[in-house]
Design an enzyme around this catalytic site. Sequence first.
Site, PDB file in Angstrom:
ATOM      1  CG  ASP A 318      -2.045  -0.955   1.170  1.00 30.47           C
ATOM      2  OD1 ASP A 318      -2.086  -1.752   0.214  1.00 30.47           O
ATOM      3  OD2 ASP A 318      -2.896  -0.939   2.084  1.00 30.47           O
ATOM      4  CG  HIS A 372      -3.433   6.800   3.378  1.00 26.59           C
ATOM      5  ND1 HIS A 372      -3.691   6.524   4.695  1.00 26.59           N
ATOM      6  CD2 HIS A 372      -3.046   5.634   2.819  1.00 26.59           C
ATOM      7  CE1 HIS A 372      -3.441   5.251   4.937  1.00 26.59           C
ATOM      8  NE2 HIS A 372      -3.051   4.677   3.809  1.00 26.59           N
ATOM      9  CG  HIS A 462       2.043  -0.125   4.580  1.00 27.41           C
ATOM     10  ND1 HIS A 462       1.712  -1.143   5.465  1.00 27.41           N
ATOM     11  CD2 HIS A 462       0.903   0.590   4.379  1.00 27.41           C
ATOM     12  CE1 HIS A 462       0.430  -1.036   5.788  1.00 27.41           C
ATOM     13  NE2 HIS A 462      -0.078   0.000   5.147  1.00 27.41           N
TER      14      HIS A 462
END
Length: 510
Positions: A318, A372, A462
């Site tokens: 992500d 986000h 991530h």
Amino acid sequence: MASRRVGPGRTVPPPRPVRAHPFRAGVALLLALPLAACGTGTTGVDGGDPLRLTVLADAAGDGVGEWRGDAGDFTGHPYEPEGVEVSVAYPEFEGAGDFAEGLAARVDQEVRDFRAGTRDPVRLDVAWELVAAGDGVLGVRLVRTEEDMHGLREGHATYWYDARERSVSSSTELLRGQEELVRLNALAREELADDEHVDPDALHPVLRTYDSIGFNSSGDLVVEFDDGHLSPIVDGHVPDSSPGRRAVVVEHERAAPLLSDLGARAREAALVEEPDLELPPGRPDDAEVGPPPGVVNAGDPGVDCQDGETRCVALTFDDGPVEATPRLLDLLAEEEVTASFFLNGGPALTRPSVLRRAYAEGHEIASHGDEHEHMNRMDPDRLAAQTAAVSAMVRRQTGFTVEQFRPPFGATNDAVHEEIAAQGMAEVAWTVDSRDWEGHGREEIVETVLDGVEPGAVVLLHDPRPATLAAVPEIVERLREKDYVFVTSSQALGGTEPGKVYPPDWDGDW
């Protein structure tokens, strides 16, 4: 998505993978024999300029009609910001209704993606040029002039019509196949290597990088790249469009082995003294046709995660692309691992070349929302824009239509479900949380992943986190010791369907 009208008398099918005016001066390079020969030139509509596609007509006239429309003709898009000016024109030819429908669908997609995939869009103008007309082949170059908060830029896409097959093709279909596109990409990368305004690593053999290919008045192959498409990365900024259009010209002797039958006929159609608009009768070829060169399928289609034997696991990343993402891609390439990347809007706008690389290397590209933020806490009026943005950005850079959406933090609710479903995507969370976002070190990330993985797992990671980057090689090594095969999230889940949530019991209450 059903067919819909986008203008008077025009019914457009849903977009599917595709089988003007001077703007600013730009540097271009001539790929000749010998290879080192190169030159510069300015953009213009001069048919004798070797750096330009031939132009047979750029206005309606004998045998060429024109459809014109404005913002009111482009409705039904997921996100339609107010006040955006749209002016569109494209040609229509007698006996080529399929071509008009194809151009209409592609223009509609351009308007949709400009509205959703740019920051504070102001206006979009689309003009056209006829660049080939002969032997039942037509070529139309669409010229986009865009303005948003980052200023003005120009882009091009050239489409081809074969009256014999009644088919509309992308520019990459002038080439024999993906192998020939890869060879062309290598030649372009070599020729542009010394241009200070170009990042050669931004060149990848994908559909939208090579969406305008044609021929000059000498019959040489011309490949042109949009303003800023190949510009170097600058942190926190979109690629600089001010250097303008770039072009590579491949002399016919060298280009001929790369061309498909359509490409060879298109070349002859570009060299006619006068446009030949007499189109022979044709019929669609019922034979199944594969994707055009530049369309990349994610993952290994030979892997069946539902056969009861294959132990599949999906590594998903992500919040990218970020500065560390190219190194992550290097690691995945070294280990021959396929992964899934859930992208945010700002990073995708800043590093589009990295997005294209991930796509070109067979990774799955998905959306993590524009900003986000917790979408389950947003005003419902913001959800359409948050959901549409990354999909539009990805399509503008690669031609690929995103199929999966992961809300930031996994935070969701019924309104978020409904918006993602309305935009034709599946909502995908994870089954294993590495918890790297808590600041854990390499060893802790590795152990957390290994403890949670079972066949069919979707692992949350991530790529902005250094410890995650350090953990990936060991995660890969130790999972392989347990006979795991690395796949995309779609494969691990046994395929995903638009409008559904994965895993099915995900409540997203964050």
